[in-house]
Motif scaffolding. Structure first.
Motif, PDB file in Angstrom:
ATOM      1  N   TRP A  80       0.704  -1.464   0.006  1.00 49.95           N
ATOM      2  CA  TRP A  80      -0.043   0.096  -0.084  1.00 49.95           C
ATOM      3  C   TRP A  80       0.865   1.397  -0.072  1.00 49.95           C
ATOM      4  CZ3 TRP A  80      -0.918   4.530   2.817  1.00 49.95           C
ATOM      5  CH2 TRP A  80      -2.143   4.845   2.615  1.00 49.95           C
ATOM      6  N   ALA A  81       1.852   1.209   0.820  1.00 51.96           N
ATOM      7  CA  ALA A  81       2.700   2.428   0.842  1.00 51.96           C
ATOM      8  C   ALA A  81       3.523   2.580  -0.482  1.00 51.96           C
ATOM      9  CB  ALA A  81       3.790   2.199   1.898  1.00 51.96           C
ATOM     10  N   ARG A  82       3.968   1.415  -1.180  1.00 51.39           N
ATOM     11  CA  ARG A  82       4.549   1.665  -2.165  1.00 51.39           C
ATOM     12  C   ARG A  82       3.592   2.269  -3.376  1.00 51.39           C
ATOM     13  NH1 ARG A  82       9.513  -0.136  -3.726  1.00 51.39           N
ATOM     14  NH2 ARG A  82       8.756  -0.830  -5.641  1.00 51.39           N
ATOM     15  N   ALA A  83       2.488   1.767  -3.216  1.00 53.78           N
ATOM     16  CA  ALA A  83       1.263   2.426  -4.229  1.00 53.78           C
ATOM     17  C   ALA A  83       1.034   3.738  -4.061  1.00 53.78           C
ATOM     18  CB  ALA A  83       0.162   1.340  -4.197  1.00 53.78           C
TER      19      ALA A  83
ATOM     20  N   TRP B  91       5.654   5.649  -1.705  1.00 53.04           N
ATOM     21  CA  TRP B  91       7.021   5.315  -0.965  1.00 53.04           C
ATOM     22  C   TRP B  91       7.921   4.576  -1.613  1.00 53.04           C
ATOM     23  CZ3 TRP B  91       7.643   0.420   1.951  1.00 53.04           C
ATOM     24  CH2 TRP B  91       8.957   0.410   2.590  1.00 53.04           C
ATOM     25  N   GLN B  92       9.188   4.624  -1.328  1.00 56.28           N
ATOM     26  CA  GLN B  92      10.261   3.794  -2.185  1.00 56.28           C
ATOM     27  C   GLN B  92      10.942   2.867  -1.557  1.00 56.28           C
ATOM     28  OE1 GLN B  92      10.700   5.136  -5.384  1.00 56.28           O
ATOM     29  NE2 GLN B  92       9.076   6.237  -4.838  1.00 56.28           N
ATOM     30  N   GLY B  93      10.651   2.360  -0.487  1.00 56.97           N
ATOM     31  CA  GLY B  93      11.236   1.090   0.317  1.00 56.97           C
ATOM     32  C   GLY B  93      10.515  -0.008  -0.177  1.00 56.97           C
ATOM     33  N   THR B  94      11.032  -1.156   0.838  1.00 56.81           N
ATOM     34  CA  THR B  94      10.571  -2.441   0.119  1.00 56.81           C
ATOM     35  C   THR B  94      10.388  -3.426   1.214  1.00 56.81           C
ATOM     36  OG1 THR B  94      13.101  -3.278   0.109  1.00 56.81           O
ATOM     37  CG2 THR B  94      12.146  -2.363  -2.027  1.00 56.81           C
ATOM     38  N   THR B  95      10.642  -3.001   2.569  1.00 59.72           N
ATOM     39  CA  THR B  95      10.566  -4.107   3.639  1.00 59.72           C
ATOM     40  C   THR B  95       9.621  -3.377   4.747  1.00 59.72           C
ATOM     41  OG1 THR B  95      12.457  -3.597   4.599  1.00 59.72           O
ATOM     42  CG2 THR B  95      12.839  -5.029   3.272  1.00 59.72           C
TER      43      THR B  95
ATOM     44  N   ARG C   5      10.994   2.406   9.825  1.00 56.28           N
ATOM     45  CA  ARG C   5      11.985   3.508   9.974  1.00 56.28           C
ATOM     46  C   ARG C   5      11.653   4.694   9.474  1.00 56.28           C
ATOM     47  NH1 ARG C   5      16.462   2.279   6.075  1.00 56.28           N
ATOM     48  NH2 ARG C   5      15.084   3.357   4.702  1.00 56.28           N
ATOM     49  N   ASP C   6      11.053   4.665   8.180  1.00 59.24           N
ATOM     50  CA  ASP C   6      10.543   5.819   7.466  1.00 59.24           C
ATOM     51  C   ASP C   6       9.566   6.595   8.037  1.00 59.24           C
ATOM     52  OD1 ASP C   6      12.683   5.468   5.716  1.00 59.24           O
ATOM     53  OD2 ASP C   6      11.845   4.641   4.128  1.00 59.24           O
TER      54      ASP C   6
ATOM     55  N   PRO D  51       3.687   8.773   3.288  1.00 61.59           N
ATOM     56  CA  PRO D  51       3.040   7.362   2.863  1.00 61.59           C
ATOM     57  C   PRO D  51       3.272   6.268   3.994  1.00 61.59           C
ATOM     58  CG  PRO D  51       4.018   8.593   1.037  1.00 61.59           C
ATOM     59  CD  PRO D  51       4.462   9.332   2.273  1.00 61.59           C
ATOM     60  N   ALA D  52       4.513   6.188   4.169  1.00 60.25           N
ATOM     61  CA  ALA D  52       5.012   5.340   5.177  1.00 60.25           C
ATOM     62  C   ALA D  52       4.183   5.566   6.772  1.00 60.25           C
ATOM     63  CB  ALA D  52       6.434   5.224   5.639  1.00 60.25           C
TER      64      ALA D  52
END
Length: 304
Positions: free
Chosen positions: A190-193, A196-200, A206-207, A214-215
């Motif tokens: 959801w955050a990436r959509a 947000w640019q992270g993956t885990t 952390r972000d 978004p995180a």
């Protein structure tokens, strides 16, 4: 006649498999674990049981396994272990590997609830829900001081209750499940959509703590969904306490604040107004600790 030998605990999940010896008080000792392989899952289980058993006679084995399970057939069909998803006779395999041992099986959420009730954050509490928020979302119920397993052994499977904001298809085949909103991977997606640019999940937490919008929104969204589900189950089962563990449950204040605030908003009936939500005490070993307790709480069959 008293059987001499040792007891073992086995915990099978989508991420890891763990086994340990169980002492006379039902506590863990001398354990070992491996990552869950894509294939050869039973072989990995058998190797761990042989390692911790070390050739000694085994009188009892308690098993905690990702669900669904079937208490009648004693098959397991974890949605996060594809090799076993159509049904695997885990109890029969353990019994064949360790002849003469009595074998007890519970879903991992139920084993976690048992352990937190007997040894952890729910000690002394008669009515509780234990929840594991991680790659998936599992749970178990203790009602009236007794583990509630249900018709097939899957009572407490809270990850597949329905919540607001859940529209994506779930691995179970349905739609609207809590797991599609509040698990670690679902929150990351959801955050990436939303930019947000992270993956885990670790990066997400952390972000969010660093102020990434978004995180943080993803964690708040997950927390609100969890709070809705907790309030609903508490009203249904008349609970005192919700114990929350799992790796993603450590994501920080945005998740926890949203979760507890939402419980307060929705738990308005007099008998759930004092519902407490607390962190789990036993960490990643809760389901294995529950499996260990099964070796003490399952009656020993009579000698022939």
């Amino acid at each position: 006649m008293t059987r001499q030998g040792i007891a073992l605990a086995l915990d099978v999940g989508g991420t890891k498999i763990a086994a340990a010896e169980v002492d006379v008080r039902g506590r863990l000792r001398d354990g070992a674990r491996v990552s869950t392989p894509a294939t050869g899952v039973w072989e990995a289980c058998a190797a761990l049981l042989r390692e911790v058993g070390a050739g000694r006679p085994v009188t009892a084995v308690g098993i905690s396994c990702a669900g669904p399970v079937d208490a009648g057939t004693r098959l397991v069909a974890p949605v996060n272990i594809p090799e076993w998803s159509v049904g695997f006779p885990l109890v029969a395999h353990v019994a064949a590997l360790l002849p003469g041992a009595r074998v007890a099986l519970e879903m991992d959420g139920a084993a976690t609830a048992l352990a937190e009730h007997r040894l952890g954050a729910g000690a002394g509490v008669a009515n509780l829900l234990a929840v594991v928020v991680s790659t998936g979302i599992g749970g178990g119920l203790v009602v009236g001081g007794e583990l509630l397993t249900g018709r097939t052994g899957n009572a407490g499977h809270i990850g597949h209750t329905i919540v607001h904001g859940a529209a994506d298809p779930c691995t179970c085949g349905g739609h609207g499940c809590l797991e599609t909103v509040a698990s670690g991977p679902s929150s990351v997606r959801w955050a990436r959509a939303h930019g947000w640019q992270g993956t885990t999940g670790v990066e997400l937490a952390r972000d969010a703590a660093a102020g990434d919008g978004p995180a943080r929104d993803a964690l708040v969204r997950a927390g609100r969904a969890l709070g809705e589900a907790f309030a609903s189950v508490a009203a249904l089962a008349d609970l005192d306490l919700v114990v929350v563990g799992g790796g993603f449950a450590q994501a920080g204040p945005p998740l926890w604040d949203a979760m507890t605030t939402t419980v307060t908003e929705h738990a308005q009936l007099s008998f759930v107004r004092d519902l407490r939500v607390v962190p789990a005490a036993l960490g990643g070993d809760a389901s294995l600790a529950g499996a260990a307790l099964l070796t003490r709480e399952t009656p020993e069959p009579p000698d022939p």
